[in-house]
Design a protein around this motif. Sequence first.
Motif, PDB file in Angstrom:
ATOM      1  N   ILE A   1     -20.225  87.239   3.836  1.00  0.00           N
ATOM      2  CA  ILE A   1     -20.711  88.167   4.855  1.00  0.00           C
ATOM      3  C   ILE A   1     -21.671  87.422   5.767  1.00  0.00           C
ATOM      4  N   ALA A   2     -21.321  87.326   7.029  1.00  0.00           N
ATOM      5  CA  ALA A   2     -22.190  86.670   8.007  1.00  0.00           C
ATOM      6  C   ALA A   2     -23.146  87.692   8.615  1.00  0.00           C
ATOM      7  N   TYR A   3     -24.245  87.176   9.162  1.00  0.00           N
ATOM      8  CA  TYR A   3     -25.219  88.063   9.800  1.00  0.00           C
ATOM      9  C   TYR A   3     -25.516  87.558  11.210  1.00  0.00           C
ATOM     10  N   LEU A   4     -25.188  88.365  12.203  1.00  0.00           N
ATOM     11  CA  LEU A   4     -25.419  88.065  13.607  1.00  0.00           C
ATOM     12  C   LEU A   4     -26.607  88.916  14.039  1.00  0.00           C
TER      13      LEU A   4
ATOM     14  N   ALA B   1     -26.623  90.682  -5.746  1.00  0.00           N
ATOM     15  CA  ALA B   1     -25.231  90.555  -6.186  1.00  0.00           C
ATOM     16  C   ALA B   1     -24.936  89.178  -6.785  1.00  0.00           C
ATOM     17  N   GLY B   2     -25.963  88.335  -6.858  1.00  0.00           N
ATOM     18  CA  GLY B   2     -25.763  87.006  -7.424  1.00  0.00           C
ATOM     19  C   GLY B   2     -25.069  86.055  -6.478  1.00  0.00           C
ATOM     20  N   ILE B   3     -25.127  86.328  -5.172  1.00  0.00           N
ATOM     21  CA  ILE B   3     -24.483  85.484  -4.167  1.00  0.00           C
ATOM     22  C   ILE B   3     -25.543  84.661  -3.454  1.00  0.00           C
ATOM     23  N   LYS B   4     -25.409  83.365  -3.463  1.00  0.00           N
ATOM     24  CA  LYS B   4     -26.370  82.503  -2.785  1.00  0.00           C
ATOM     25  C   LYS B   4     -26.271  82.703  -1.278  1.00  0.00           C
ATOM     26  N   VAL B   5     -27.404  82.866  -0.648  1.00  0.00           N
ATOM     27  CA  VAL B   5     -27.427  83.057   0.804  1.00  0.00           C
ATOM     28  C   VAL B   5     -27.030  81.755   1.489  1.00  0.00           C
ATOM     29  N   ASP B   6     -25.994  81.811   2.310  1.00  0.00           N
ATOM     30  CA  ASP B   6     -25.517  80.653   3.059  1.00  0.00           C
ATOM     31  C   ASP B   6     -26.142  80.698   4.455  1.00  0.00           C
ATOM     32  N   GLU B   7     -27.072  79.785   4.720  1.00  0.00           N
ATOM     33  CA  GLU B   7     -27.786  79.791   6.000  1.00  0.00           C
ATOM     34  C   GLU B   7     -26.850  79.555   7.177  1.00  0.00           C
ATOM     35  N   ALA B   8     -25.704  78.939   6.916  1.00  0.00           N
ATOM     36  CA  ALA B   8     -24.735  78.700   7.997  1.00  0.00           C
ATOM     37  C   ALA B   8     -24.098  79.988   8.487  1.00  0.00           C
ATOM     38  N   LEU B   9     -24.242  81.058   7.706  1.00  0.00           N
ATOM     39  CA  LEU B   9     -23.654  82.342   8.090  1.00  0.00           C
ATOM     40  C   LEU B   9     -24.664  83.265   8.777  1.00  0.00           C
ATOM     41  N   ILE B  10     -25.849  82.750   9.091  1.00  0.00           N
ATOM     42  CA  ILE B  10     -26.886  83.563   9.725  1.00  0.00           C
ATOM     43  C   ILE B  10     -27.206  82.996  11.106  1.00  0.00           C
ATOM     44  N   HIS B  11     -27.024  83.820  12.139  1.00  0.00           N
ATOM     45  CA  HIS B  11     -27.312  83.394  13.505  1.00  0.00           C
ATOM     46  C   HIS B  11     -27.963  84.537  14.274  1.00  0.00           C
TER      47      HIS B  11
ATOM     48  N   ILE C   1     -20.190  82.950  17.281  1.00  0.00           N
ATOM     49  CA  ILE C   1     -18.869  83.188  16.687  1.00  0.00           C
ATOM     50  C   ILE C   1     -18.152  81.868  16.410  1.00  0.00           C
ATOM     51  N   ASP C   2     -18.230  80.952  17.358  1.00  0.00           N
ATOM     52  CA  ASP C   2     -17.583  79.653  17.143  1.00  0.00           C
ATOM     53  C   ASP C   2     -18.147  78.975  15.901  1.00  0.00           C
ATOM     54  N   ARG C   3     -19.469  79.044  15.728  1.00  0.00           N
ATOM     55  CA  ARG C   3     -20.084  78.419  14.559  1.00  0.00           C
ATOM     56  C   ARG C   3     -19.669  79.123  13.275  1.00  0.00           C
ATOM     57  N   LEU C   4     -19.643  80.449  13.313  1.00  0.00           N
ATOM     58  CA  LEU C   4     -19.301  81.207  12.114  1.00  0.00           C
ATOM     59  C   LEU C   4     -17.854  80.962  11.689  1.00  0.00           C
ATOM     60  N   LEU C   5     -16.955  80.946  12.674  1.00  0.00           N
ATOM     61  CA  LEU C   5     -15.535  80.767  12.343  1.00  0.00           C
ATOM     62  C   LEU C   5     -15.217  79.343  11.918  1.00  0.00           C
ATOM     63  N   ALA C   6     -16.122  78.409  12.228  1.00  0.00           N
ATOM     64  CA  ALA C   6     -15.914  77.012  11.823  1.00  0.00           C
ATOM     65  C   ALA C   6     -16.225  76.806  10.347  1.00  0.00           C
ATOM     66  N   ASN C   7     -16.842  77.795   9.720  1.00  0.00           N
ATOM     67  CA  ASN C   7     -17.163  77.677   8.302  1.00  0.00           C
ATOM     68  C   ASN C   7     -15.878  77.748   7.469  1.00  0.00           C
ATOM     69  N   SER C   8     -15.885  77.041   6.364  1.00  0.00           N
ATOM     70  CA  SER C   8     -14.742  77.079   5.461  1.00  0.00           C
ATOM     71  C   SER C   8     -15.237  77.335   4.030  1.00  0.00           C
ATOM     72  N   PRO C   9     -14.818  78.439   3.430  1.00  0.00           N
ATOM     73  CA  PRO C   9     -13.993  79.482   4.043  1.00  0.00           C
ATOM     74  C   PRO C   9     -14.794  80.289   5.051  1.00  0.00           C
TER      75      PRO C   9
ATOM     76  N   PRO D   1     -16.140  83.647   7.103  1.00  0.00           N
ATOM     77  CA  PRO D   1     -16.563  84.959   6.608  1.00  0.00           C
ATOM     78  C   PRO D   1     -15.457  85.997   6.752  1.00  0.00           C
ATOM     79  N   THR D   2     -15.461  86.952   5.835  1.00  0.00           N
ATOM     80  CA  THR D   2     -14.509  88.070   5.943  1.00  0.00           C
ATOM     81  C   THR D   2     -15.160  89.293   6.587  1.00  0.00           C
ATOM     82  N   ALA D   3     -16.491  89.262   6.721  1.00  0.00           N
ATOM     83  CA  ALA D   3     -17.209  90.374   7.341  1.00  0.00           C
ATOM     84  C   ALA D   3     -18.398  89.823   8.120  1.00  0.00           C
ATOM     85  N   ILE D   4     -18.730  90.490   9.227  1.00  0.00           N
ATOM     86  CA  ILE D   4     -19.897  90.132  10.023  1.00  0.00           C
ATOM     87  C   ILE D   4     -20.752  91.379  10.210  1.00  0.00           C
ATOM     88  N   LEU D   5     -22.007  91.266   9.823  1.00  0.00           N
ATOM     89  CA  LEU D   5     -22.972  92.340  10.030  1.00  0.00           C
ATOM     90  C   LEU D   5     -23.763  92.012  11.288  1.00  0.00           C
TER      91      LEU D   5
END
Length: 357
Positions: free
Chosen positions: A182-185, A208-218, A237-245, A247-251
Amino acid sequence: MVSIKDVARLAGTSFKTVSRVINDDPAVREETRARVLEAIEELGYRPNSAARTMRSQRSGVIGFISDRVTTQPHSGDILRGAQQVADAHDKVLMVVNIDRDAGFRHRQRALDILLERRAEGLIYACDYHREVELPKEMGMVPSVLANGFASGAIRVPTFLPDEQQAALEVTRFLLAQGHRRIAYLGLNPRLAAASLRQAGYRQALEEAGIKVDEALIHPALVGAPDGDERSTVEEAIDRLLANSPRPTAILCGQDSTAMQLYLALAGRGLGVGRDLAVASFDDQRPISTFLTPGLTTMRLPHLEMGRQAMHCLLAGSREATTVRLPFVRIERESHLVAGLSPRSPLSESAVSDGPRQ
């Protein structure tokens, strides 16, 4: 001008009885009340509000200082909520709009207007959650602050949206739909809500036991007028979509950002509800309802802020407490993505269902 004595003469009662009917005295017999009301309607009598104020020492007027609230459609429900409660208590809401950019004299004139009319109390309402320096007059009469927090010496009862809890709840909701990336914009970091909403997002992932990925926060600092360096939605968006895998959701931090996200995704051949889930905050209409698919978002408690602020004022509370009011989750279709199975990693019993002190 029709007088109370004219009404009494037509109704065949004393003017004191007419006064008791006007003031809704339950001791007046129904037959007499009906006769007086009929005379009032026939003569078109209107009570002299100035005289009533002198007798009761109460004006019945509540001052509503609108700091751009009346000029912003998304925050107008604060006024509507206050008006509903004022009407139920037979109070007159006198609204004056101020513009914080117009300077001290403009604000002072608005306050003078309300105090000259002997306002029994004041509600100061902000167009968005922010810091405000209250005028000294609000320390002299019963006063309440809505959608803002005081920075100066004056402290009054305060009603705020519970930003962090709202972000916690909506992120938990996305997790329950099966999302794990889950990314955060987010919002402009200068806004008071920015850090609170991001904190709620982080808290939900950690629970939820999920490590926060700083690459998914902009942050999404769109249209900033000051020329500061900023990331646009397109760049984020370009940065978020470049992540592998990816995100399946963006907040999104607000609905206007979500609207731009829809357009940015469409320009890349991606669809909300097909390739990515989207959720947001504010329920800013018509944005949230006009988007396709409809935007799942957390509705700001503007109406309830106005209602509770007025209830607090009428109750005579002067204690400078802060009450945080819950958002309402509005589910449409944007959070749904084909192929993901809903799950319940966390109990929703921890989600606030009422105001927090």
